[in-house]
Each structure stands twice: as C-alpha cells, then as structure tokens.
Design a protein around this motif. Sequence first.
Motif, PDB file in Angstrom:
ATOM      1  N   SER A 161      42.478  49.772  42.343  1.00 44.64           N
ATOM      2  CA  SER A 161      41.725  48.927  41.421  1.00 44.64           C
ATOM      3  C   SER A 161      41.996  47.304  41.987  1.00 44.64           C
ATOM      4  N   PHE A 162      43.152  47.131  42.101  1.00 46.45           N
ATOM      5  CA  PHE A 162      43.669  45.702  42.424  1.00 46.45           C
ATOM      6  C   PHE A 162      43.062  45.174  43.607  1.00 46.45           C
ATOM      7  N   LEU A 163      43.040  46.250  44.806  1.00 48.40           N
ATOM      8  CA  LEU A 163      42.435  45.802  46.081  1.00 48.40           C
ATOM      9  C   LEU A 163      40.936  45.639  45.914  1.00 48.40           C
ATOM     10  N   ILE A 164      40.566  46.738  45.076  1.00 43.55           N
ATOM     11  CA  ILE A 164      39.082  46.523  44.972  1.00 43.55           C
ATOM     12  C   ILE A 164      38.339  45.454  44.194  1.00 43.55           C
ATOM     13  N   PHE A 165      39.139  44.994  43.164  1.00 45.60           N
ATOM     14  CA  PHE A 165      38.778  43.857  42.510  1.00 45.60           C
ATOM     15  C   PHE A 165      38.962  42.421  43.264  1.00 45.60           C
ATOM     16  N   ASP A 166      40.084  42.607  44.005  1.00 44.44           N
ATOM     17  CA  ASP A 166      40.540  41.514  44.789  1.00 44.44           C
ATOM     18  C   ASP A 166      39.255  41.021  45.796  1.00 44.44           C
ATOM     19  N   ALA A 167      38.756  42.408  46.324  1.00 39.91           N
ATOM     20  CA  ALA A 167      37.741  42.252  47.356  1.00 39.91           C
ATOM     21  C   ALA A 167      36.263  41.796  46.854  1.00 39.91           C
ATOM     22  N   ILE A 168      36.249  42.186  45.541  1.00 42.94           N
ATOM     23  CA  ILE A 168      34.781  41.817  44.725  1.00 42.94           C
ATOM     24  C   ILE A 168      34.912  40.497  44.672  1.00 42.94           C
ATOM     25  N   LEU A 169      36.059  40.046  43.977  1.00 42.52           N
ATOM     26  CA  LEU A 169      36.227  38.413  43.527  1.00 42.52           C
ATOM     27  C   LEU A 169      36.200  37.759  44.746  1.00 42.52           C
ATOM     28  N   SER A 170      36.758  38.073  46.003  1.00 44.91           N
ATOM     29  CA  SER A 170      36.691  37.236  47.100  1.00 44.91           C
ATOM     30  C   SER A 170      35.352  36.958  47.698  1.00 44.91           C
ATOM     31  N   ILE A 171      34.512  37.798  47.426  1.00 48.90           N
ATOM     32  CA  ILE A 171      33.107  37.598  47.870  1.00 48.90           C
ATOM     33  C   ILE A 171      32.387  36.297  47.157  1.00 48.90           C
ATOM     34  N   ARG A 172      32.651  36.300  46.043  1.00 50.86           N
ATOM     35  CA  ARG A 172      32.454  35.205  45.363  1.00 50.86           C
ATOM     36  C   ARG A 172      30.827  35.357  44.980  1.00 50.86           C
ATOM     37  N   THR A 173      30.222  36.388  44.914  1.00 51.19           N
ATOM     38  CA  THR A 173      28.926  36.474  44.688  1.00 51.19           C
ATOM     39  C   THR A 173      28.454  36.325  43.325  1.00 51.19           C
ATOM     40  N   GLU A 174      27.108  36.377  43.062  1.00 58.27           N
ATOM     41  CA  GLU A 174      26.441  35.999  41.969  1.00 58.27           C
ATOM     42  C   GLU A 174      26.743  37.046  40.931  1.00 58.27           C
ATOM     43  N   ILE A 175      26.868  36.520  39.629  1.00 59.03           N
ATOM     44  CA  ILE A 175      27.205  37.506  38.439  1.00 59.03           C
ATOM     45  C   ILE A 175      26.436  38.874  38.405  1.00 59.03           C
ATOM     46  N   TRP A 219      35.629  31.479  34.289  1.00 55.39           N
ATOM     47  CA  TRP A 219      37.046  31.111  34.138  1.00 55.39           C
ATOM     48  C   TRP A 219      37.599  30.598  35.317  1.00 55.39           C
ATOM     49  N   PRO A 220      38.316  29.248  35.404  1.00 57.33           N
ATOM     50  CA  PRO A 220      38.759  28.738  36.742  1.00 57.33           C
ATOM     51  C   PRO A 220      40.061  29.391  37.189  1.00 57.33           C
ATOM     52  N   VAL A 221      40.000  30.586  37.515  1.00 59.59           N
ATOM     53  CA  VAL A 221      41.296  31.264  37.880  1.00 59.59           C
ATOM     54  C   VAL A 221      41.036  31.521  39.442  1.00 59.59           C
ATOM     55  N   THR A 222      42.225  31.670  40.031  1.00 62.81           N
ATOM     56  CA  THR A 222      42.308  32.001  41.289  1.00 62.81           C
ATOM     57  C   THR A 222      42.074  33.589  41.725  1.00 62.81           C
ATOM     58  N   ILE A 223      41.569  33.872  42.849  1.00 61.58           N
ATOM     59  CA  ILE A 223      41.122  35.211  43.049  1.00 61.58           C
ATOM     60  C   ILE A 223      42.278  36.402  42.756  1.00 61.58           C
ATOM     61  N   VAL A 224      43.600  35.970  43.069  1.00 56.94           N
ATOM     62  CA  VAL A 224      44.638  36.982  42.970  1.00 56.94           C
ATOM     63  C   VAL A 224      44.929  36.835  41.412  1.00 56.94           C
ATOM     64  N   VAL A 225      44.855  35.790  40.823  1.00 58.36           N
ATOM     65  CA  VAL A 225      45.285  35.974  39.440  1.00 58.36           C
ATOM     66  C   VAL A 225      44.158  36.647  38.720  1.00 58.36           C
TER      67      VAL A 225
END
Length: 256
Positions: free
Chosen positions: A132-146, A199-205
């Motif tokens: 789940s962490f790896l997948i969420f990290d990948a999804i958030l890294s794309i910075r795609t539209e909501i 929310w202005p958080v980093t991808i990892v957080v």
Amino acid sequence: MSKRTRFVITSVILSLGFVGIQFLNDQNRFWAIGILGALTFTLFLWSLFETLKANMTLLTLVLPVMFTLGVGFFWFLLPTNIFAKVPIVIFYGMGIYILCLTANIYSVASVRTIALLRAARGVGFVITLLASFLIFDAILSIRTEIYYLIPAVFVFSLLLYIQGFWSMLLTKEYSKDLVYLSAGAALVTTELAAILYFWPVTIVVGSLLLTTSFYMLLGLGQAKLEGRYFKSTIREHLVVGVLIFIAMFISTHWGA
C-alpha cells in the motif's frame, strides 16, 4: 513438480522480469510493469493450482499482483545506477517467495486447519502495508488531477482491503459483508487522499499517512472479523494514527 520448486521458479522468473525492465525506455517500462503484474497472477495461479478454485480463494492472488505493481511503480522513482536497482530486485525476489508460501498457507487453510495460519496472516498484513505504501507513493508522485487520483486510490485500496479482510475468513463463498467492509474502508482512505490533495505535504509524508490509515482500518477490521475487537486493540490503532497525524501536521510547510 513440487510446490517448492514452482515457488522458486516463480520468484526467479519474476525477478528476471524486473531485470529485463531495466533495458526498456520509460514509456515501455510502464506497460512492462503491467505485463509483469499479469505474469505474477499467472505464475501464482500455476504454483497453487491444486488448492485454488473458481471461488473466493482467488483473492489469494491479489496481494502478489499488488506487491509486483507496487515495487514496479516504485522502480520508476529510483536512481538509474546498479547499486539502487540490485537490492530492490533481491528484495522483490525474496518477497515473492515469501508471498508464495503465504498464499499457499491461505489456500490450504481454506480447506482444512493449518498450524501456520496465524504466522501467514502476520506476514500478509506486513506485506499488505508495504504494498500500500509503495502504491500510494507512486500515485502521489504522479501529481495527477484529483479526478484521476480518487479512482486510483479507491481501486487499489479496495483490492488490498478485500484480500486483507478475506485472509481472516478464508471462506469460499461470496460475502456481501466482506465487500461492504472493504468498500467502506477504501472509501475512508480515498477521502483522506482527497484531503491530502489540497494539503501541502511531501509525497513521502502523504504516503505514510495513507498507509497509517490503512494500518488502522485493516487492523481494526481484521480484529472485528477475528472476534478480538477489544478496547486495547482500538486504543493501540488510534494512538498510532494520532501520533502519525501530529507528526504530519508538524512537518507540513504552511508557507504561502
């Protein structure tokens, strides 16, 4: 051919698949990871064909595929040097072999009682959180539209939740309660992902917070299904969630 031999073959083939992806360009790597996910499904089906049937036991195959996709998507974020790639391939190969053993225990336990089931559930829980962490990290890294983010988080969360909850029941028949519980948990995780979009958080957080919510909901859901939904269990999961949220709040950059 023994199951152990099939497990080793599965681990080696999939690990070599990751090595082969290294020689593709970025666009083809994306599709190759999808193909590797399909190959994971096929190889696990072959490895466990004696105990898998056309029923809910097929949920055993969900976690290996999610693990492959999670590691595969994370692969894009790594440096291109060999010192970063080789450890991941070794880690992935070991993870696949462990998942072979875990999935085998699940499939056998759906037919008869087996002593190693509790240990397998613990391993499955940890690997589910990692995937789940790896997948969420990948999804958030794309910075795609909501409107792309929300369906992606919901679908992957639903698949991970439903296999995680099923591992406590190991039933062969379709269960509406299992689907409703999984969908509800996935919806909560998706809503949290939607909040993190603003929310202005980093991808990892952000990934860590989503994984923490996953830990809380999956852990509490499994406790309920197992009949150990005690106050101490609830308190343990809530404390972890609150601490992670506080850490995330402190680490947030609130600048203009």
